[in-house]
Design an enzyme around this catalytic site. Structure first.
Site, PDB file in Angstrom:
ATOM      1  N   CYS A  87      18.007  35.010  38.148  1.00 29.31           N
ATOM      2  CA  CYS A  87      16.911  35.806  37.595  1.00 29.31           C
ATOM      3  C   CYS A  87      17.103  37.303  37.831  1.00 29.31           C
ATOM      4  CB  CYS A  87      15.596  35.332  38.185  1.00 29.31           C
ATOM      5  SG  CYS A  87      15.369  33.582  37.915  1.00 29.31           S
ATOM      6  N   GLU A  88      18.172  37.862  37.271  1.00 28.81           N
ATOM      7  CA  GLU A  88      18.454  39.296  37.320  1.00 28.81           C
ATOM      8  C   GLU A  88      19.174  39.637  36.025  1.00 28.81           C
ATOM      9  OE1 GLU A  88      18.042  41.421  40.029  1.00 28.81           O
ATOM     10  OE2 GLU A  88      17.584  39.942  41.595  1.00 28.81           O
TER      11      GLU A  88
ATOM     12  N   ARG B 182      43.723  43.029  46.866  1.00 25.20           N
ATOM     13  CA  ARG B 182      43.536  42.653  45.468  1.00 25.20           C
ATOM     14  C   ARG B 182      44.858  42.344  44.755  1.00 25.20           C
ATOM     15  NH1 ARG B 182      39.185  44.539  42.543  1.00 25.20           N
ATOM     16  NH2 ARG B 182      38.945  46.178  44.109  1.00 25.20           N
TER      17      ARG B 182
ATOM     18  N   GLU C 289      48.774  47.461  53.224  1.00 26.61           N
ATOM     19  CA  GLU C 289      47.625  46.547  53.381  1.00 26.61           C
ATOM     20  C   GLU C 289      47.045  46.139  52.031  1.00 26.61           C
ATOM     21  OE1 GLU C 289      44.846  49.046  55.431  1.00 26.61           O
ATOM     22  OE2 GLU C 289      45.812  48.816  57.371  1.00 26.61           O
TER      23      GLU C 289
ATOM     24  N   ARG D 229      31.269  40.898  41.176  1.00 19.44           N
ATOM     25  CA  ARG D 229      31.875  42.161  40.735  1.00 19.44           C
ATOM     26  C   ARG D 229      31.276  42.745  39.451  1.00 19.44           C
ATOM     27  NH1 ARG D 229      36.481  42.905  39.411  1.00 19.44           N
ATOM     28  NH2 ARG D 229      36.750  44.906  40.417  1.00 19.44           N
TER      29      ARG D 229
ATOM     30  N   TYR E  86      38.087  39.474  46.030  1.00 20.88           N
ATOM     31  CA  TYR E  86      36.696  39.930  46.027  1.00 20.88           C
ATOM     32  C   TYR E  86      35.836  39.022  45.145  1.00 20.88           C
ATOM     33  CZ  TYR E  86      39.175  43.760  48.143  1.00 20.88           C
ATOM     34  OH  TYR E  86      40.001  44.474  48.963  1.00 20.88           O
TER      35      TYR E  86
ATOM     36  N   GLY F 241      44.989  49.176  47.987  1.00 18.43           N
ATOM     37  CA  GLY F 241      44.409  49.905  46.865  1.00 18.43           C
ATOM     38  C   GLY F 241      45.107  49.748  45.541  1.00 18.43           C
TER      39      GLY F 241
END
Ligand code: PLP
Length: 444
Positions: free
Chosen positions: A368-369, A300, A297, A336, A397, A263
């Site tokens: 196309c978004e 990132r 753990e 992301r 990620y 985290g």
């Protein structure tokens, strides 16, 4: 969730400011942007774009800095890299050989970690919904620890382990009901999040586990969320878990270890984040006197800053006063920004672009978004078609969350170290996307 969490109300850092804060990136008068000494343009020339590039030296240095911070705080701690952040074999191999273990959340990640040479004794299995097949795999591989997230999973694991004649080393993942103050989609430690065993019932379940066949409770685990940018939520959560260790011991239970989860946040927009020394101090403050082994753990923090997504400009579209820089990378590559409203630095790669005057641009992909937008109103040089850019902090990620949406192939990947580089995964061959599909014979 309000996007302002990731986009504080201060001017965006310029490419110069971003580069000044990232010593693994440097500019060269002729070769343009270098990652650990290697011209990114050379990698783009050989592999094409979009391509993920990771700096092995940066990953190694970050692992060492974290391990050193834990050692300096006199913590008997071991780092298990959260494989879901970046599961490429080369990345796992380099972290494994540096001494890291692996935190996996699926049978696939477990087998990837093994394929990269990480021994079972250094693998921990987390996750809210492990299947019977995955639990059997974990037991047959003899991994170090299974983090159990519910009474239901504990019962299932007991039956499976006893049936195999094995004893599963189990840590109970407790939900400390702490708000990590991070984006709602990456918060995991509040009572209403799906993760972990409710704090109030944890002691009773631990005692119950001790009596179950095939189960050996060894400790407690927690993980309150990702991209956490202050120490306060860690301090609150670890304090609650330390109290639970004391309660369990007072009730006669053995508690050998605490798995402190991951985290720890990284600067994307050069926002302040805690240091590994700060985190180590908070862990030491909570658990230092308890004679417990400590696991960490991080995902990132170890790999995020080490990677960039290298992309080329397809064209620049001008609409009234706006400038849209359309890249050949898209939300299917780096998801992301679309999923979390995440802010990623974007810097030019070409030597001339690195010196050119800046003006605002929206940086978008070709999917196309409307959410296929990497940045809005970002100060960037002219960036003619074919110009290269590097999207920063793409090591975690990033490629692991890629899809083939719009039938776009998975991008190539490369690793850089000591001035050399090597491809670690080829760009997906387009036909590989449909090679295994079948059309039912009644359609023929
Ligand atoms: C995702 C995850 C991690 C890693 O989180 P980061 O924010 O990348 O450090 C660690 N532990 C568990 C259980 C996770 O689900």
């Amino acid at each position: 969730m309000n996007a302002s969490h990731d986009q504080p109300d201060t001017p965006d850092p310029t490419p110069d400011a971003l580069l000044a804060a990232r010593p693994h990136l440097a500019r060269h008068a002729l070769d343009g942007l270098l990652l650990e000494g290697v011209p990114l343009a050379a990698i783009a020339r050989d592999l094409g774009t979009p391509t993920w590039v990771y700096g092995a030296g940066t990953i190694r240095a970050r692992y060492r800095a974290l391990a050193a911070a834990l050692a300096a705080a006199r913590l008997p701690a071991h780092v298990h890299f959260a494989v879901k952040a970046n599961d490429r074999l080369a990345v796992l191999r380099l972290l494994g050989s540096a001494g890291a273990g692996a935190d996996v959340v699926s049978g696939g990640e477990l087998l990837r970690a093994r394929a990269a040479g990480i021994p079972p004794a250094r693998i921990v299995f987390s996750g809210v919904g492990k299947t019977a097949e995955e639990l059997r795999l974990a037991l047959s591989q003899g991994i170090a620890q299974i983090n159990v997230e519910s009474a239901e999973e504990l019962a299932m694991l007991s039956v499976i382990a006893a049936g195999m004649g094995r004893v599963a080393p189990v840590a109970l993942r407790v939900n400390p009901d702490v708000d990590a103050g991070t984006h709602a989609k990456i918060s995991t430690g509040r009572a209403r999040d799906k993760f972990g065993i409710p704090y109030a019932g944890a002691a009773a379940l631990y005692a119950h586990a001790a009596g179950l066949p095939g189960i050996a409770p060894v400790g407690l685990a927690l993980h309150i969320g990702s991209q956490i940018r202050s120490l306060a939520p860690f301090r609150a959560a670890y304090g609650r878990i330390a109290a639970l260790v004391r309660d369990l011991r007072a009730a006669g239970q053995a508690v050998r270890l605490v798995d402190c989860g991951g985290g720890l946040g990284i600067p994307y927009r050069d926002e302040p984040v805690p240091s590994p020394e700060g985190l180590a101090a908070v862990i030491a403050e909570a658990f230092g006197g308890l004679d417990v082994g400590v696991l960490l753990e991080p995902g990132r923090w170890l790999v995020g800053p080490a990677g960039v997504l290298l992309a080329a400009v397809i064209l620049v579209k001008r609409d009234g006063g706006s400038r849209f820089v359309v890249l050949d990378a898209a939300m299917n590559d780096l998801a992301r920004p679309a999923i979390y409203d995440a802010w990623h630095g974007i810097v030019p790669v070409g030597a001339a672009d690195l010196a050119a005057p800046l003006s605002p641009a929206d940086v978008v992909g070709p999917v196309c978004e409307s959410s296929d937008t990497f940045a809005r109103d970002r100060l960037l040089p002219p960036l003619a078609p074919g110009a290269l850019v590097a999207i920063l902090e793409a090591g975690a990620y990033g490629s692991v969350m890629s899809s083939t949406y719009n039938a776009r192939p998975l991008a190539a990947e490369a690793l850089v170290e000591d001035g050399r580089w090597a491809p670690i995964r080829p760009r997906q061959e387009l036909a590989a996307q449909w090679r295994d599909e079948t059309v039912p014979n009644w359609l023929e």
